[in-house]
Design an enzyme around this catalytic site. Structure first.
Site, PDB file in Angstrom:
ATOM      1  N   LYS A 143       0.866  -1.184   0.000  1.00  0.00           N
ATOM      2  CA  LYS A 143       0.000   0.000   0.000  1.00  0.00           C
ATOM      3  C   LYS A 143       0.897   1.227   0.000  1.00  0.00           C
ATOM      4  O   LYS A 143       1.701   1.436   0.917  1.00  0.00           O
ATOM      5  CB  LYS A 143      -0.884  -0.024   1.236  1.00  0.00           C
ATOM      6  CG  LYS A 143      -1.759   1.200   1.372  1.00  0.00           C
ATOM      7  CD  LYS A 143      -2.745   1.031   2.512  1.00  0.00           C
ATOM      8  CE  LYS A 143      -3.558   2.287   2.722  1.00  0.00           C
ATOM      9  NZ  LYS A 143      -4.508   2.133   3.828  1.00  0.00           N
ATOM     10  N   LYS A 171      -2.270  -1.403  -3.825  1.00  0.00           N
ATOM     11  CA  LYS A 171      -3.119  -0.218  -3.764  1.00  0.00           C
ATOM     12  C   LYS A 171      -2.272   1.040  -3.859  1.00  0.00           C
ATOM     13  O   LYS A 171      -1.257   1.112  -3.167  1.00  0.00           O
ATOM     14  CB  LYS A 171      -3.864  -0.271  -2.432  1.00  0.00           C
ATOM     15  CG  LYS A 171      -4.703   0.918  -2.127  1.00  0.00           C
ATOM     16  CD  LYS A 171      -5.443   0.702  -0.837  1.00  0.00           C
ATOM     17  CE  LYS A 171      -6.149   2.001  -0.522  1.00  0.00           C
ATOM     18  NZ  LYS A 171      -6.177   2.291   0.849  1.00  0.00           N
TER      19      LYS A 171
HETATM   20  C1  PBG Z   1      -7.496   2.930   5.790  1.00  0.00           C
HETATM   21  C2  PBG Z   1      -7.749   2.955   4.331  1.00  0.00           C
HETATM   22  C3  PBG Z   1      -7.539   3.995   3.402  1.00  0.00           C
HETATM   23  C4  PBG Z   1      -8.048   3.542   2.192  1.00  0.00           C
HETATM   24  C5  PBG Z   1      -8.519   2.249   2.402  1.00  0.00           C
HETATM   25  N1  PBG Z   1      -8.318   1.904   3.722  1.00  0.00           N
HETATM   26  C6  PBG Z   1      -7.007   5.371   3.578  1.00  0.00           C
HETATM   27  C7  PBG Z   1      -5.587   5.620   3.853  1.00  0.00           C
HETATM   28  O1  PBG Z   1      -4.779   4.721   4.004  1.00  0.00           O
HETATM   29  O2  PBG Z   1      -5.254   6.797   3.980  1.00  0.00           O
HETATM   30  C8  PBG Z   1      -8.092   4.327   0.903  1.00  0.00           C
HETATM   31  C9  PBG Z   1      -9.130   3.909  -0.070  1.00  0.00           C
HETATM   32  C10 PBG Z   1      -9.411   4.865  -1.167  1.00  0.00           C
HETATM   33  O3  PBG Z   1      -8.756   5.921  -1.347  1.00  0.00           O
HETATM   34  O4  PBG Z   1     -10.335   4.567  -1.911  1.00  0.00           O
HETATM   35  N2  PBG Z   1      -6.190   2.853   6.174  1.00  0.00           N
END
Ligand code: PBG
Length: 322
Positions: free
Chosen positions: A194, A247
């Protein structure tokens, strides 16, 4: 070689379905759902036109709608009434996610309920872990809370938990907590690679998870790195991840490709909020053909190697009879 070989022969429209290498199917899609303890009516998310947060008493209907469209799974995000330093309301039996899971399960067995397992929606500072005296996000103390939260989701009836906080050792800690509580067969979908991405901007409005200081670069990945993603994924697999996720999706197709080739694991990609917002904005200006751009985007994520795609376009795509 030309003229013996003519690539255009098979481009006749009647042959194309026969030789198509990648297909997008509604069965590949996972639909995000936001459930908000602070509202009584659905609220449209400003930066995500056409996407809503739902009150608790409407979440089961939304799940049924998703299931009736043929989408096999949803991923649930909770917005709690109260936040605190330690994200306490992430893991109470009567907190928002736990209530939402039970509400859905009391209506229907389908779709599969995946729960986003993170603290950022539940902490007052908005970080994905507990924070120390000098504003550093503390890794190991967070693990115990994540384990507890996973067990609370499982007890409420979640089918899969999806840790997204990028804490080191989180998958192992969650696996142990689940096993110790007799949830040995509950799979973990890990947000394994991520990135620290600006494409999450609209999500922070959607989930009310903006942070009050710093950023997420001490735990999410540096966008320039690719080998590091391989190491992150390898660790999560060793710790017990059943499905791994990359992601965001489109800016990281190379990572999806590498990860799928190397590990051959069930691989998910998250087409995130900013990717949704950009397409919506251009379409609203009449600059692009929205359904075609969405289809092409999601197809390319599959072509890169993803088996499943988390996307805010899941319902729209299902309605186009994929
Ligand atoms: C929680 C999380 C996030 C997203 C999914 N789970 C936000 C982040 O990490 O700041 C982002 C999903 C999206 O932008 O559609 N940690």
């Amino acid at each position: 070689m030309f003229p013996i070989t003519r690539m255009r022969r098979l481009r006749a429209s009647r042959f194309q379905p026969l030789v198509r290498e990648t297909e997008l199917d509604v069965k590949d899609l996972i639909c995000p759902v936001f459930v908000d303890e602070t509202i009584r009516e659905p609220v449209e998310i400003n930066s995500m036109p056409g996407y809503f947060r739902f009150p608790l008493d409407m979440v089961a209907d939304e799940a049924v709608c998703i299931s009736e469209l043929g989408i096999p799974a949803l991923i649930l995000f909770g917005i709690p009434q109260e936040k605190d330093e330690a994200g306490t309301h992430a893991h109470g039996d009567d907190d928002i996610i736990q209530k939402a899971i039970r509400a859905i399960k009391s209506e229907a067995d389908e779709p599969i309920i995946i729960t986003d397992l993170c603290l950022c929606e539940y902490t007052s500072h908005g970080h994905c872990g507990v924070v120390g005296s000098t504003h550093e996000v503390l890794n190991d103390p967070t693990l115990e809370i994540l384990g507890k939260t996973a067990v609370s989701h499982a007890k409420a009836g979640a089918d899969i938990v999806a840790p997204s906080g990028m804490m080191d050792g989180m998958v192992g800690a969650i696996r142990r907590a689940l096993d110790d509580n007799d949830f040995r067969d509950l799979p973990i979908m890990s947000y394994a690679a991520k990135y620290c991405s600006a494409f999450y901007g609209p999500f922070r409005e959607a989930a009310g998870s903006g942070y009050s200081f710093g950023d997420r670069s001490s735990y999410q990945m540096d966008p320039g790195n690719s080998d590091e993603a391989i190491r992150e994924v390898a660790l999560d697999i060793e710790e017990g991840a059943d499905i791994i996720m990359i992601k965001p999706a489109l800016p990281y197709l190379d990572i999806i490709y590498r990860v799928k080739k190397k590990f051959g694991m069930p691989t998910a990609a998250y087409h995130v909020s900013g990717e949704y917002a950009m397409i919506k904005a251009a379409a609203r200006n009449g600059w692009i053909d929205e359904p075609r751009v969405v289809y092409e985007s999601l197809l390319s994520i599959k072509r890169a190697g993803a088996d499943m795609v988390l996307t805010y376009f899941a319902k729209d795509m299902a309605k186009t009879n994929l």
